[in-house]
Design an enzyme around this catalytic site. Structure first.
Site, PDB file in Angstrom:
ATOM      1  N   TYR A 123      59.216  64.294  69.583  1.00 21.14           N
ATOM      2  CA  TYR A 123      58.486  64.610  70.963  1.00 21.14           C
ATOM      3  C   TYR A 123      57.100  64.708  70.569  1.00 21.14           C
ATOM      4  CZ  TYR A 123      57.123  66.320  75.715  1.00 21.14           C
ATOM      5  OH  TYR A 123      56.585  66.528  76.658  1.00 21.14           O
ATOM      6  N   ASP A 178      61.626  48.348  82.743  1.00 16.25           N
ATOM      7  CA  ASP A 178      61.863  48.993  81.635  1.00 16.25           C
ATOM      8  C   ASP A 178      60.548  48.978  80.916  1.00 16.25           C
ATOM      9  OD1 ASP A 178      62.344  49.928  79.012  1.00 16.25           O
ATOM     10  OD2 ASP A 178      64.299  48.880  79.046  1.00 16.25           O
TER      11      ASP A 178
END
Length: 253
Positions: free
Chosen positions: A151, A59
């Protein structure tokens, strides 16, 4: 064999652009380590590319996970020649005011904080190899995108960070660059296109935004990445390379 005998760590390498890069790096002679959380996709990838390469369940937003992964790379190969920070997400598809704090933090963690972590733990080995860092950015970092505020912000930060890192690490002969694709046919984009009311119209739109006339697959990005990680790019640093078939020029066919 532009990457002969180089050890390259790539995040988000189990699918999409990352998968294309893994294949390209291996073809160019590299040994590749994939950090990803898609265990099924990584199992299929290792079955395809073979045991000379490594896939680690990691992760990239967690300090302990990245630290352990880099230690595993060191133990396996004894060196790191390049880190390609490719892991990224594009959701949520929302304007800023509709984005929740949790959504904002998630996208910043994956797209931006992960670069901090891989650099923090990988830098000692890149200093030893005079290696390089490559970040996957996006064309939208410079031109914006409707309903993707978080984003766009994350990728704008990637561009700025790339330049800062290039300056900071130049004394160690470490090069830092980024690639900025436009549309690329990946599983994520295919899923998004299939969900649109008029799929054929969307596919035509994605072709038309590229001056060269088509929306590419990940291999065109992988070729650019291979060059930037190779010694052919030995005097290039702090560069954001557009790989958008001219889409960044703002023209429409």
């Amino acid at each position: 064999m532009l990457l002969s005998d180089k050890v390259i760590v790539i995040t988000g390498g189990a699918s999409g652009i990352g998968y294309a890069c893994v294949k390209a790096y291996i073809k160019a002679g590299a040994q590749v380590v994939v950090l990803d959380i898609q265990q099924g996709a990584m199992d299929r990838l290792i079955a395809e590319i073979g045991p000379d390469h490594l896939a680690i369940d990691c992760d990239v937003t967690k300090e302990s996970s990245v630290k352990l992964a880099i230690e595993q790379v060191k133990d396996r190969y004894g060196r790191i020649d390049a880190i390609h920070n490719n892991a990224g997400i594009a959701t949520p598809s929302k304007s800023l005011d509709l984005t929740t704090p949790g959504e904002w933090q998630t996208i910043m963690n994956v797209n931006l904080f992960s670069i901090y972590l891989t650099t923090k733990f990988g830098l000692p080995y890149l200093k030893q190899s005079a290696g390089c860092i490559l970040n996957t950015s996006s064309m939208v970092a410079s031109i914006g995108q409707l309903n993707h505020a978080a984003y766009v912000a994350s990728k704008g930060a990637v561009d700025a960070l790339t330049k800062a890192m290039a300056l900071d690490y130049a004394p160690y002969k470490i090069r830092v660059n980024a690639v900025a694709p436009a549309g690329v046919w990946t599983p994520t984009l295919e899923k998004w296109a299939a969900e649109q009311p008029d799929k054929e119209s969307i596919e035509q739109y994605l072709d038309d935004i590229h001056v060269l006339g088509y929306c590419p697959k990940g291999d065109v990005v992988a070729d650019g990445c291979t060059f930037l990680l190779s010694d052919k790019a030995r005097f290039i640093t702090g560069h954001i390379m557009p790989i958008g078939g001219g889409a960044e020029l703002g023209y429409r066919r």
